[in-house]
Design a protein around this motif. Structure first.
Motif, PDB file in Angstrom:
ATOM      1  N   LEU A  90      10.357 -12.436  -7.815  1.00 56.15           N
ATOM      2  CA  LEU A  90       9.419 -11.663  -6.995  1.00 56.15           C
ATOM      3  C   LEU A  90       8.108 -12.408  -6.730  1.00 56.15           C
ATOM      4  N   GLU A  91       7.928 -13.577  -7.306  1.00 54.57           N
ATOM      5  CA  GLU A  91       6.647 -14.282  -7.216  1.00 54.57           C
ATOM      6  C   GLU A  91       6.316 -14.746  -5.794  1.00 54.57           C
ATOM      7  N   VAL A  92       5.033 -14.647  -5.459  1.00 54.55           N
ATOM      8  CA  VAL A  92       4.478 -15.283  -4.258  1.00 54.55           C
ATOM      9  C   VAL A  92       3.374 -16.210  -4.733  1.00 54.55           C
ATOM     10  N   ARG A  93       3.445 -17.473  -4.321  1.00 57.63           N
ATOM     11  CA  ARG A  93       2.475 -18.460  -4.810  1.00 57.63           C
ATOM     12  C   ARG A  93       1.538 -18.904  -3.697  1.00 57.63           C
ATOM     13  N   ASP A  94       0.309 -19.254  -4.084  1.00 59.53           N
ATOM     14  CA  ASP A  94      -0.672 -19.709  -3.105  1.00 59.53           C
ATOM     15  C   ASP A  94      -0.498 -21.205  -2.848  1.00 59.53           C
ATOM     16  N   ARG A  95      -1.423 -21.769  -2.082  1.00 58.02           N
ATOM     17  CA  ARG A  95      -1.306 -23.171  -1.681  1.00 58.02           C
ATOM     18  C   ARG A  95      -1.402 -24.130  -2.865  1.00 58.02           C
ATOM     19  N   PRO A 151      -7.703  22.295   2.083  1.00 55.47           N
ATOM     20  CA  PRO A 151      -8.851  21.411   1.848  1.00 55.47           C
ATOM     21  C   PRO A 151      -8.610  20.379   0.754  1.00 55.47           C
ATOM     22  N   VAL A 152      -7.452  20.428   0.100  1.00 51.73           N
ATOM     23  CA  VAL A 152      -7.185  19.549  -1.035  1.00 51.73           C
ATOM     24  C   VAL A 152      -6.980  18.114  -0.557  1.00 51.73           C
ATOM     25  N   HIS A 153      -7.522  17.157  -1.321  1.00 47.95           N
ATOM     26  CA  HIS A 153      -7.367  15.734  -1.037  1.00 47.95           C
ATOM     27  C   HIS A 153      -6.230  15.176  -1.898  1.00 47.95           C
ATOM     28  N   PHE A 154      -5.411  14.330  -1.301  1.00 51.01           N
ATOM     29  CA  PHE A 154      -4.338  13.662  -2.017  1.00 51.01           C
ATOM     30  C   PHE A 154      -4.564  12.157  -1.936  1.00 51.01           C
ATOM     31  N   TYR A 155      -4.342  11.450  -3.043  1.00 51.72           N
ATOM     32  CA  TYR A 155      -4.494   9.992  -3.034  1.00 51.72           C
ATOM     33  C   TYR A 155      -3.639   9.380  -4.135  1.00 51.72           C
ATOM     34  N   ASP A 156      -3.217   8.154  -3.910  1.00 52.40           N
ATOM     35  CA  ASP A 156      -2.377   7.458  -4.887  1.00 52.40           C
ATOM     36  C   ASP A 156      -2.518   5.955  -4.711  1.00 52.40           C
ATOM     37  N   VAL A 157      -2.067   5.235  -5.718  1.00 49.87           N
ATOM     38  CA  VAL A 157      -1.912   3.779  -5.631  1.00 49.87           C
ATOM     39  C   VAL A 157      -0.417   3.503  -5.576  1.00 49.87           C
ATOM     40  N   SER A 158      -0.008   2.701  -4.605  1.00 51.42           N
ATOM     41  CA  SER A 158       1.409   2.417  -4.398  1.00 51.42           C
ATOM     42  C   SER A 158       1.721   0.938  -4.590  1.00 51.42           C
ATOM     43  N   LEU A 159       2.814   0.690  -5.331  1.00 50.25           N
ATOM     44  CA  LEU A 159       3.345  -0.661  -5.505  1.00 50.25           C
ATOM     45  C   LEU A 159       4.632  -0.834  -4.700  1.00 50.25           C
ATOM     46  N   VAL A 160       4.891   0.104  -3.790  1.00 49.59           N
ATOM     47  CA  VAL A 160       6.096   0.037  -2.961  1.00 49.59           C
ATOM     48  C   VAL A 160       6.097  -1.225  -2.107  1.00 49.59           C
ATOM     49  N   ASP A 161       4.903  -1.673  -1.693  1.00 48.01           N
ATOM     50  CA  ASP A 161       4.768  -2.915  -0.925  1.00 48.01           C
ATOM     51  C   ASP A 161       4.432  -4.102  -1.810  1.00 48.01           C
ATOM     52  N   GLY A 162       4.649  -3.973  -3.109  1.00 46.48           N
ATOM     53  CA  GLY A 162       4.355  -5.056  -4.023  1.00 46.48           C
ATOM     54  C   GLY A 162       2.938  -4.956  -4.583  1.00 46.48           C
ATOM     55  N   PHE A 163       2.472  -6.053  -5.179  1.00 41.91           N
ATOM     56  CA  PHE A 163       1.181  -6.085  -5.882  1.00 41.91           C
ATOM     57  C   PHE A 163       0.470  -7.396  -5.575  1.00 41.91           C
ATOM     58  N   ASN A 164      -0.859  -7.296  -5.342  1.00 41.85           N
ATOM     59  CA  ASN A 164      -1.629  -8.533  -5.231  1.00 41.85           C
ATOM     60  C   ASN A 164      -2.979  -8.474  -5.941  1.00 41.85           C
ATOM     61  N   ARG A 170      -0.295 -21.363  -7.597  1.00 45.59           N
ATOM     62  CA  ARG A 170      -0.563 -20.269  -8.534  1.00 45.59           C
ATOM     63  C   ARG A 170       0.068 -18.975  -8.042  1.00 45.59           C
ATOM     64  N   ILE A 171       0.448 -18.091  -8.974  1.00 48.79           N
ATOM     65  CA  ILE A 171       1.031 -16.812  -8.589  1.00 48.79           C
ATOM     66  C   ILE A 171      -0.062 -15.941  -7.979  1.00 48.79           C
ATOM     67  N   ALA A 172       0.094 -15.573  -6.718  1.00 45.36           N
ATOM     68  CA  ALA A 172      -0.922 -14.809  -5.993  1.00 45.36           C
ATOM     69  C   ALA A 172      -0.495 -13.376  -5.747  1.00 45.36           C
ATOM     70  N   GLY A 173       0.785 -13.090  -5.878  1.00 43.94           N
ATOM     71  CA  GLY A 173       1.269 -11.738  -5.626  1.00 43.94           C
ATOM     72  C   GLY A 173       2.650 -11.564  -6.210  1.00 43.94           C
ATOM     73  N   CYS A 174       3.050 -10.294  -6.308  1.00 44.89           N
ATOM     74  CA  CYS A 174       4.359  -9.956  -6.853  1.00 44.89           C
ATOM     75  C   CYS A 174       5.036  -9.014  -5.865  1.00 44.89           C
ATOM     76  N   ARG A 175       6.125  -9.449  -5.252  1.00 44.23           N
ATOM     77  CA  ARG A 175       6.816  -8.645  -4.268  1.00 44.23           C
ATOM     78  C   ARG A 175       7.566  -7.481  -4.910  1.00 44.23           C
ATOM     79  N   SER A 176       7.789  -6.447  -4.140  1.00 45.73           N
ATOM     80  CA  SER A 176       8.676  -5.378  -4.577  1.00 45.73           C
ATOM     81  C   SER A 176      10.114  -5.874  -4.475  1.00 45.73           C
ATOM     82  N   ALA A 177      11.028  -5.142  -5.092  1.00 42.33           N
ATOM     83  CA  ALA A 177      12.435  -5.517  -4.991  1.00 42.33           C
ATOM     84  C   ALA A 177      12.898  -5.450  -3.546  1.00 42.33           C
ATOM     85  N   CYS A 178      12.408  -4.462  -2.794  1.00 43.79           N
ATOM     86  CA  CYS A 178      12.754  -4.349  -1.376  1.00 43.79           C
ATOM     87  C   CYS A 178      12.263  -5.571  -0.612  1.00 43.79           C
ATOM     88  N   GLY A 179      11.003  -5.970  -0.867  1.00 44.59           N
ATOM     89  CA  GLY A 179      10.439  -7.109  -0.159  1.00 44.59           C
ATOM     90  C   GLY A 179      11.117  -8.415  -0.488  1.00 44.59           C
TER      91      GLY A 179
END
Length: 243
Positions: free
Chosen positions: A161-166, A117-130, A169-178
């Motif tokens: 790692l930067e992703v910029r918007d139109r 019945p235990v719940h597991f949850y996490d926040v992952s930055l494996v796909d980067g950050f936005n 501006r910096i809109a996201g930060c990619r992971s090293a894999c991405g």
């Protein structure tokens, strides 16, 4: 557990409360893992300061992530062919099974299994950050913790790692894999085990700023939270103190 929580648990559902504490709109996206439903048709809009509460079944497993910089028409389609700046899932409001584009800060959860019945949850930055996000049980609970990356990693994102918007501006930060790909950065192939795949300098940076989030595929288990509650609060841009 309160009487209200007991009643909700007995109903066979877990309540998720999503709150947008950001200064601008976010478009939460949802995806059930294989064999699990996708709530809210996979996505919706939350204006600044808005919240939405809905139920998911007990033992639900899936992921939630914020999309930013979106524009949809009344039918839920992107206007002028544009896509969300980060976290996009095919140019539509309702993701309908689309896992979404990196970079995106991802909340992962498994709210019980047939054997536990235990719940597991996490926040992952494996796909980067936005966007900063957090997940916590409402009212606390024995052994329960807060999963979060409450800091704005875009502020200190390495240029590679930067992703910029139109507007530039910096809109996201990619992971090293991405950003760079390859088995070494993606923990695949010859690097597909915890012994072979070690954190990169970028993963170390993410971990230093957000110690309660997974920074790469084989991050330590301290980022995984265990709980048993009937209500959880998911906050985009959680207020101080940061976690």
């Amino acid at each position: 557990m309160t009487t209200q929580n007991q009643a909700e648990a007995a109903s066979g559902h877990i309540q998720l409360i999503m709150v947008n504490n950001c200064a601008e709109s976010v478009w939460p996206a949802l995806l059930g893992t294989t064999g699990h439903v996708t709530p809210q048709s996979g996505g919706f809009h939350l204006g600044a300061g808005e919240e939405l509460t809905f139920n998911v079944p007990l033992m639900w497993s899936g992921r939630v992530w914020p999309r930013r910089g979106c524009a949809f028409d009344a039918h839920g389609n992107s206007t002028n062919g544009s896509r969300c700046t980060t976290g996009d899932c095919g140019g539509v409001l309702r993701c309908a099974g689309n896992p979404g584009a990196a970079p995106a800060t991802v909340i992962e959860m498994t709210l019980g299994t047939p054997s536990s019945p235990v719940h597991f949850y996490d926040v992952s930055l494996v796909d980067g950050f936005n966007a900063p996000v957090s997940m916590a049980p409402v009212g606390g609970g024995r052994g329960c913790g807060v999963a979060a990356c409450g800091a704005d990693l875009n502020v200190c994102c390495p240029s590679a790692l930067e992703v910029r918007d139109r507007e530039g501006r910096i809109a996201g930060c990619r992971s090293a894999c991405g950003a760079m790909g390859g088995d070494r950065y993606c923990c695949t192939g010859d690097y597909g085990t915890p012994a072979a795949c070690k954190p990169t300098m970028f993963a170390h940076l993410f971990k230093a700023i957000c110690p309660r989030a997974y920074s790469y595929a084989f991050d330590d288990a301290s980022s995984l939270n265990r709980c048993k509650a009937s209500r959880y609060l998911i906050t985009f841009c959680p207020p101080q103190p940061q976690y």
